[in-house]
Design an enzyme around this catalytic site. Structure first.
Site, mmCIF file in Angstrom:
data_model
loop_
_atom_site.group_PDB
_atom_site.id
_atom_site.type_symbol
_atom_site.label_atom_id
_atom_site.label_comp_id
_atom_site.label_asym_id
_atom_site.label_seq_id
_atom_site.Cartn_x
_atom_site.Cartn_y
_atom_site.Cartn_z
ATOM 1 N N TYR A 1 8.648 -16.635 -7.233
ATOM 2 C CA TYR A 1 7.786 -16.615 -6.055
ATOM 3 C C TYR A 1 7.467 -15.153 -5.769
ATOM 4 O O TYR A 1 8.127 -14.260 -6.306
ATOM 5 C CB TYR A 1 8.515 -17.249 -4.868
ATOM 6 C CG TYR A 1 9.907 -16.700 -4.656
ATOM 7 C CD1 TYR A 1 11.009 -17.297 -5.254
ATOM 8 C CD2 TYR A 1 10.120 -15.538 -3.900
ATOM 9 C CE1 TYR A 1 12.288 -16.775 -5.097
ATOM 10 C CE2 TYR A 1 11.387 -15.023 -3.732
ATOM 11 C CZ TYR A 1 12.468 -15.648 -4.337
ATOM 12 O OH TYR A 1 13.727 -15.113 -4.184
ATOM 13 N N LYS B 1 13.926 -5.013 4.601
ATOM 14 C CA LYS B 1 14.743 -5.825 3.700
ATOM 15 C C LYS B 1 16.209 -5.418 3.777
ATOM 16 O O LYS B 1 17.096 -6.228 3.493
ATOM 17 C CB LYS B 1 14.243 -5.683 2.268
ATOM 18 C CG LYS B 1 14.839 -6.715 1.314
ATOM 19 C CD LYS B 1 14.165 -6.628 -0.039
ATOM 20 C CE LYS B 1 14.553 -7.764 -0.966
ATOM 21 N NZ LYS B 1 13.832 -7.643 -2.248
ATOM 22 N N CYS C 1 21.921 -10.654 -9.103
ATOM 23 C CA CYS C 1 20.777 -10.622 -8.179
ATOM 24 C C CYS C 1 20.463 -11.943 -7.464
ATOM 25 O O CYS C 1 21.105 -12.290 -6.488
ATOM 26 C CB CYS C 1 19.543 -10.112 -8.934
ATOM 27 S SG CYS C 1 18.213 -9.575 -7.834
ATOM 28 N N SER D 1 -7.334 10.387 2.741
ATOM 29 C CA SER D 1 -7.142 11.309 1.621
ATOM 30 C C SER D 1 -6.179 12.426 1.999
ATOM 31 O O SER D 1 -5.444 12.931 1.146
ATOM 32 C CB SER D 1 -8.479 11.864 1.126
ATOM 33 O OG SER D 1 -9.155 12.553 2.145
ATOM 34 N N LYS E 1 -14.996 -10.977 -3.990
ATOM 35 C CA LYS E 1 -15.763 -9.994 -4.764
ATOM 36 C C LYS E 1 -14.861 -9.223 -5.718
ATOM 37 O O LYS E 1 -15.235 -8.955 -6.846
ATOM 38 C CB LYS E 1 -16.483 -9.020 -3.830
ATOM 39 C CG LYS E 1 -17.625 -9.695 -3.103
ATOM 40 C CD LYS E 1 -18.649 -8.696 -2.630
ATOM 41 C CE LYS E 1 -19.900 -9.445 -2.184
ATOM 42 N NZ LYS E 1 -20.832 -8.570 -1.466
ATOM 43 N N GLY F 1 -10.938 13.332 5.915
ATOM 44 C CA GLY F 1 -10.452 12.202 6.711
ATOM 45 C C GLY F 1 -8.952 11.999 6.541
ATOM 46 O O GLY F 1 -8.297 12.658 5.728
ATOM 47 N N ILE F 2 -8.426 11.015 7.274
ATOM 48 C CA ILE F 2 -6.976 10.846 7.337
ATOM 49 C C ILE F 2 -6.403 10.247 6.055
ATOM 50 O O ILE F 2 -5.301 10.610 5.624
ATOM 51 C CB ILE F 2 -6.581 9.991 8.566
ATOM 52 C CG1 ILE F 2 -5.072 9.892 8.706
ATOM 53 C CG2 ILE F 2 -7.217 8.614 8.513
ATOM 54 C CD1 ILE F 2 -4.401 11.207 8.932
ATOM 55 N N ASN G 1 -23.281 2.964 -1.961
ATOM 56 C CA ASN G 1 -22.339 2.819 -3.065
ATOM 57 C C ASN G 1 -22.550 3.887 -4.135
ATOM 58 O O ASN G 1 -21.585 4.354 -4.742
ATOM 59 C CB ASN G 1 -22.489 1.435 -3.715
ATOM 60 C CG ASN G 1 -21.822 0.339 -2.894
ATOM 61 O OD1 ASN G 1 -20.929 0.615 -2.091
ATOM 62 N ND2 ASN G 1 -22.254 -0.890 -3.104
ATOM 63 N N GLU H 1 20.773 -4.635 -12.646
ATOM 64 C CA GLU H 1 20.196 -5.728 -13.442
ATOM 65 C C GLU H 1 19.272 -5.183 -14.534
ATOM 66 O O GLU H 1 18.449 -4.301 -14.290
ATOM 67 C CB GLU H 1 19.372 -6.598 -12.478
ATOM 68 C CG GLU H 1 18.742 -7.817 -13.122
ATOM 69 C CD GLU H 1 17.969 -8.664 -12.103
ATOM 70 O OE1 GLU H 1 17.812 -8.223 -10.934
ATOM 71 O OE2 GLU H 1 17.525 -9.764 -12.465
ATOM 72 N N LYS I 1 21.786 -14.438 -15.510
ATOM 73 C CA LYS I 1 21.335 -14.917 -14.211
ATOM 74 C C LYS I 1 21.093 -16.430 -14.255
ATOM 75 O O LYS I 1 20.494 -16.947 -15.193
ATOM 76 C CB LYS I 1 20.059 -14.177 -13.810
ATOM 77 C CG LYS I 1 19.596 -14.478 -12.401
ATOM 78 C CD LYS I 1 18.782 -13.332 -11.807
ATOM 79 C CE LYS I 1 17.425 -13.173 -12.467
ATOM 80 N NZ LYS I 1 16.602 -12.152 -11.760
#
Lengths: 582, 582
Positions: free
Chosen positions: A131, A194, A161, A340, A551, A337-338, A410, A44, A125
């Site tokens: 959606y 999928k 498609c 990174s 936020k 750590g895991i 921060n 497509e 198409k």
């Protein structure tokens, strides 16, 4: 019955790079000819790339697509490939008067048949998805044609498609019109599991249409989406005949034996069972079947298991984002750590360890193992590394302004983000962020800190899946790339003494089960409690997720006060190579 | 003929705050009753706020809206207001079976008539805008009813917003059905000069419908949009009768003399001239005209001139963003230049100078007048100020990593952005950014630097308009708030010695004319040259704008790999007060 050798071009176009995509079309068509194919089908909107977002609303872009289509037809003939019919998706426009509510220029998600130097048929198409990640009512008007071309005696119908996914429309009239094969170019993004849905859908539509169905999908990362390929062919009874690999480009060639077409040439009109009428246009390319030949055995590529699928999607997403945006290298902070560790590993698999730059940025709160685990990963993978301590920079800020609690935490994350952005500006690396979906969903991250960067490879991966992917990758052949201690140690942001993720969050296996239901399945409070989640936890996590979302969304552009706003600004694809002609 | 006193409630609802909006409805209805009104009309989706974006796809939110509607009807009656009919927009759902491509839950952009404690009629918007800032095919299914209620002898028809803008649909059957007045609740965002278009449209539709038309619009800032009010009434010949003020809440009361209704009560079906059929539902509230009374003279509020409109839109946008997001105060960097001076002034006008905190952040490259001009503004306006020099912090970074050119310039902007974010985290102020549209369009700003913040008041204002707004504001009664030197001096980012904006950009009057045509009018290269822009400049600016757009868009989330993605994440309104019930 008649034989046909069809080639599905499971390709990776670049949005906006019409010239490059056209070159790719010619190159793949040549390869298909060399393989003895009688027909080649591209995905497509292959010629423009997909999804092209607001680019389709620019008249100069539509013009460029239409011109490139006819030039490509001529070029194929000039290069001796004119007798191999090519079905290809491109961008066209309908000849409709402008009106309120209709996309500017009435663009079509179109597909054409090229043969003997000419554009033989055009259609578009019919069903427009609007959606989830799709907004196609914004971009397209619907097509209302079903082309059927007779090739070596076989009637081949063409749909696009979404026309497979919804009832009614062109696919619903194939049975009545009569065809031996339905070919469907797709731009269908990967989602977990999928592939199962896709096969079931193709089988059902093939039975309804009463003919074989060839589904060709694009492959590759494009902006926020990853396309997984997984092109396939089913016969008229819905049985799987052949299936292409996932996450790889592939010229997928299959020999089929199909009934000869008998329908009358010319146009006919059919009720499409959705309130519309579809015009069937039957044209002749060649009436006589090919000389009988020995077919090749069809290929059914092995399916990947779920973790392998996700890992390959992530690697492909990073690789194409880097490549299509013209970067040569990536940079990221490595904490020990895991998260990174996994991102560094994905990046090294995507672009090669020599193009991965990691920065160790210890603070006064970093534990010893933060550094040693990070160094161990560098040693195992051979990525480029440097150490930049942040304590003195943090002190320089604290000399000027007084900060407490979260503001002070921060600040450390932001100093790290700024160091990475500075190194990115200085050396041209793409900054990868390392936040996972559990953290981001609950707001456990710092704006302009660890969330600062160009691409977030595991942004949509829950923490419990992060661990599983790390273990899965370590279990693959070769030296395990991720230090075991990074996998087994307790997660901590290390922004204050003895901090643990569980100070602020429930255990990740509990949290992730809830996030799946609240964020991904969109269940409300009552449904969540009914689904056996702890009511107090539901209250806490809904508050966290909604607040985090709130936020994140407090950081938009200003109010709109101009006649046309920044419409273009919102939806242009990121990795486009199309520019106004300069 | 019969008299009616109608009240248009030009109100400022908050998205998601259903309880607060319902309280506001009761309060304004009481005020309308006190003014002797016979009918009160609220804006589109008043009860939920507008635009509610992906909130409308949550079933619990739809449920909350429907429940609140009927409870509000009861409450009006309980509080002695039941005999005053209320037309109000809310969120409802159609009773449709789910199908692919239809928004989840089939939501309706609905409008109801409340009277005597009951919901008397319900209908919904027929034409769904899906262009520019609107994505309503994503959110709603269309309505197909036109309610007409007889009130004191007058037949009053009800349609919603976009139904006025497009041909066909409910408005097209008003003439055939027969009505004395068409009332239209709207959520119509401000654009420059939209007031002229709006009046012309209402006049045309009134003539087509053969009846008077009352247009009621919401007012206030909501996320990225500002609604301008400007409610109005035209008579059946299209003549303007009355017009409410712009950018202010107003209970706008007008006495009308209207023909008595004669149509038959009950339902009838009408061809809507757009391929659909509209059901007209005519109900009786009260047959007898009111006793004749002395009408009040209609009010036609004065129009604001263009600069006043823009300035008021910006002030209202800031005020409501601060208020609806629950902030008490704002903070921004004050450079002595025109952009931050204008933003500080807008902020002081929006929330009062005592809630505006400015930070002067001189660097080694800051000129003397940067400080003195900023100090002069502080003195004139009485905002809170502090000085935080950045030189030592920049040096602390430069001790750890070596930076040159743009990377070094960006570092300074980022240190300032981090200081503002840190002070925001510490004290709870909302960070305002000060970039204008000319800078942002051409990429003349720093990611995570001057672009870091929660709200960008002048993001959509070209630099040449920034100067005009500053002059306009200084010309208003009272002491001119902006130091003249900030307006007259040459613009500079002051990130390296003797830097001037014109080192990188053409003069702003030339640039802005081109940006208007390229960004806002979306002209292509050929059109721009034909519109008399310098061809070389067109080449340069297209490159800058496309590159800036491209760079901004290189910072998205990662690839999508979960079943439902972060769909909610993308489109939830920012300033919502709706949460799952906790």
């Amino acid at each position: 019955m008649a034989q046909l050798r069809i080639a599905l071009a499971q390709t990776n176009p670049v949005v906006g790079d019409i010239a490059g995509n056209a070159d790719m079309l010619v190159e793949w068509t040549r390869r298909a000819a060399e393989r003895g194919a009688h027909l080649v089908v591209f995905p497509e909107m292959f010629l423009t790339g997909y999804p092209a977002e607001d680019l389709v609303l620019r008249s100069s872009f539509v013009e460029a697509s239409i011109t490139a289509l006819s030039k490509t037809a001529t070029r194929l003939a000039d290069e001796g490939l004119g007798d191999l019919p090519v079905v290809v998706g491109y961008l066209d426009r309908a000849d409709l008067a402008p009106r309120v509510g209709q996309p500017k220029g009435a663009p079509l998600d179109a597909v054409a048949l090229l043969h003997e130097g000419r554009v033989v048929t055009k259609s578009a198409k019919h069903h427009l998805p609007n959606y989830g990640v799709f907004d196609e009512y914004r971009y397209f008007v619907r097509g209302d044609r079903l082309p059927i071309f007779r090739l070596h005696g076989v009637d081949v119908a063409v749909a696009v498609c979404e026309d497979l996914w919804q009832d009614g429309g062109p696919v619903s009239v194939v049975a009545e019109a009569g065809a031996g094969l339905l070919v469907v170019p797709n731009g269908s993004p990967y989602e977990t599991n999928k592939d199962d849905v896709r096969l079931e859908l193709c089988a059902r539509r093939a039975r309804e249409a009463g003919c074989a169905l060839a589904y060709v999908n694009m492959v590759g990362g494009q902006d926020e989406l990853v396309f997984d390929g997984d092109s396939l062919i089913v016969d008229a009874s819905g049985e799987l005949v052949a299936r292409a690999p996932q996450f790889e480009e592939d010229l997928f060639v299959t020999d089929l034996e199909l009934p000869e077409g008998t329908g009358e040439l010319g146009e006919s009109r059919h009720d499409a069972h959705d309130g519309t009428v579809i015009t069937v246009e039957r044209v002749l390319l060649s009436a006589a079947p090919v000389e009988p030949y020995e077919p090749e055995a069809p290929v059914v590529a092995e399916r990947l298991d779920d973790l392998a699928e996700i890992y390959k999607a992530l690697v492909l997403g990073v690789r194409d984002y880097v490549r299509k945006n013209g970067f040569q290298s990536v940079i990221l902070g490595l904490s020990g750590g895991i998260d990174s560790a996994l991102v560094a590993t994905i990046a090294a698999d995507a672009v090669g360890p020599e193009r991965v730059h990691v920065v160790l940025m210890p603070s006064r709160y970093s534990s010893d193992h933060s550094i040693t685990d990070a160094e161990e990963l560098v040693r195992r993978q051979g990525v480029d590394s440097q150490v930049v301590p942040i304590a003195d920079i943090v002190s320089a800020f604290e000399k000027e302004i007084e900060l407490h609690g979260l503001a002070a935490e921060n600040l450390q994350a932001r100093v790290r983000g700024m160091l990475l952005m500075s190194l990115s500006n200085e050396h041209g690396h793409l900054v990868l962020t390392t936040g996972n979906k559990s953290e981001l969903a609950t707001g456990y991250s710092t704006l302009y800190g660890d969330s600062a960067g160009g691409f977030a490879p595991i942004k949509d991966v829950l923490k419990s899946v992060v661990w599983k992917l790390a273990e899965w990758r370590n279990a693959q052949p070769g030296q395990p790339p991720i230090p075991e201690n990074s996998i087994t140690k307790e997660p901590s942001a290390e922004l204050r003494p003895d901090q643990r993720d569980t100070d602020s969050l429930p255990p990740y296996e509990v949290l992730d089960r809830l996030l799946r239901d609240y964020v991904e399945r969109d269940m409300g409070r009552d449904e969540l409690v009914a689904a056996d989640h702890d009511p107090e936890l539901v209250t806490q996590i809904i508050r966290l997720v909604d607040l985090a979302e709130y936020k994140r969304r407090q950081y938009p552009p200003g109010p709109k006060i101009t006649p046309k706003n920044f419409g273009r600004d919102r939806r242009l694809p990121i990795t486009t190579r199309w520019r106004e002609r300069l």
